[in-house]
Design an enzyme around this catalytic site. Structure first.
Site, mmCIF file in Angstrom:
data_model
loop_
_atom_site.group_PDB
_atom_site.id
_atom_site.type_symbol
_atom_site.label_atom_id
_atom_site.label_comp_id
_atom_site.label_asym_id
_atom_site.label_seq_id
_atom_site.Cartn_x
_atom_site.Cartn_y
_atom_site.Cartn_z
ATOM 1 N N ASP A 44 88.088 9.404 36.878
ATOM 2 C CA ASP A 44 87.472 10.243 37.887
ATOM 3 C C ASP A 44 88.071 11.648 37.731
ATOM 4 O OD1 ASP A 44 86.055 10.922 40.322
ATOM 5 O OD2 ASP A 44 87.985 10.762 41.344
ATOM 6 N N ASP A 89 87.909 14.823 40.490
ATOM 7 C CA ASP A 89 88.499 15.402 41.698
ATOM 8 C C ASP A 89 89.343 14.362 42.428
ATOM 9 O OD1 ASP A 89 87.043 17.968 41.525
ATOM 10 O OD2 ASP A 89 85.284 16.710 41.862
ATOM 11 N N ASP A 93 90.442 7.368 42.476
ATOM 12 C CA ASP A 93 91.237 7.454 43.704
ATOM 13 C C ASP A 93 90.497 6.980 44.946
ATOM 14 O OD1 ASP A 93 89.509 9.782 43.654
ATOM 15 O OD2 ASP A 93 90.712 10.567 45.300
#
Length: 239
Positions: free
Chosen positions: A14, A16, A175
């Site tokens: 991922d 951001d 996240d």
């Protein structure tokens, strides 16, 4: 318990909240777009909690929060302004998370890496370039249409096809819940990082995942599972 990564042939990150702390830049782009329309702006903590579903969802959240009817014309103007600010200064206020540059450099000659993100591809590439991470990536898979956004498996499936690996051998590192759910839907193993925006406790219940405390832990685990040749170790310091 140490995670065994011997069955992993590639890693999808991922963007951001996983590779880069871009929340300050996303806030700046959102607030600049809202300012042009005479709308209220938002603080960093509020914007950070909205990150993960891409700019269109972010804009919709901002409009809903202030009770503004989100007609299509307004959303399009906000999105154009958001993109323009992002492309002009992709990572002016944020930066790469501590340990990520070393992680990427250490993995570069060991496993192919891609980025799988709900940020549209042009914006994602601009951020990665500003972070000096783009050259290390074998591909960037952004959500350029709403149907492609995680938790849909589309982007991970596309990355696996392009890399020529089975989804079961592509590790998704993210996240938030969308990362874990997308991995589960695509048949990929997943790692949940502790340092991002997704709410570690909430994300942990989304789907099975290996918990990663630091970038160094991920790097060491990969090295233990897939030893790097000594002559390669000297070439992994460049990103």
């Amino acid at each position: 318990m140490t995670k065994d990564l011997r069955g992993i042939d590639a890693i999808a990150f991922d963007l951001d909240g996983t590779l880069v702390d871009s929340a300050p830049d996303i806030r700046e782009a959102l607030n600049a777009a809202l300012r042009q329309e005479g709308l209220a702006r938002f603080d960093l903590d509020t914007v950070r909690a909205w990150i993960g579903d891409g700019p269109d969802a972010l804009i919709l959240q901002a409009l809903r929060r202030q009770g503004v009817p989100g007609d299509e014309a307004l959303r399009l103007r906000l999105r154009r302004a958001f993109d323009a600010v992002t492309l002009a200064a992709p990572l002016q206020f944020g930066g790469v998370f501590e340990g990520i540059a070393e992680l990427v450099a250490g993995l570069r000659r060991t496993l192919p890496m891609v980025v799988v993100t709900n940020k549209p591809t042009p914006l994602a590439r601009a951020v990665l370039d500003a972070a000096s991470l783009l050259p290390a990536m074998a591909g960037v898979y952004g959500a350029d249409a709403a149907a492609q956004r995680k938790p849909a498996p589309f982007l991970l499936q596309a990355a696996a096809r392009q890399l020529g690996v089975e989804p079961a051998r592509l590790l998704m590192v993210g996240d938030g819940p969308a990362d874990l759910l997308a991995a589960h839907a695509a048949g990929c193993p997943a790692a949940l990082v502790a340092w991002g925006y997704g709410g570690h406790a909430a994300a942990a219940g989304a789907a099975p995942a290996w918990r990663v405390a630091t970038p160094q832990q991920l790097l060491l685990t990969v090295r233990e599972s897939r030893p790097v040749r000594r002559d390669e170790e000297t070439t992994t310091t460049r990103v």
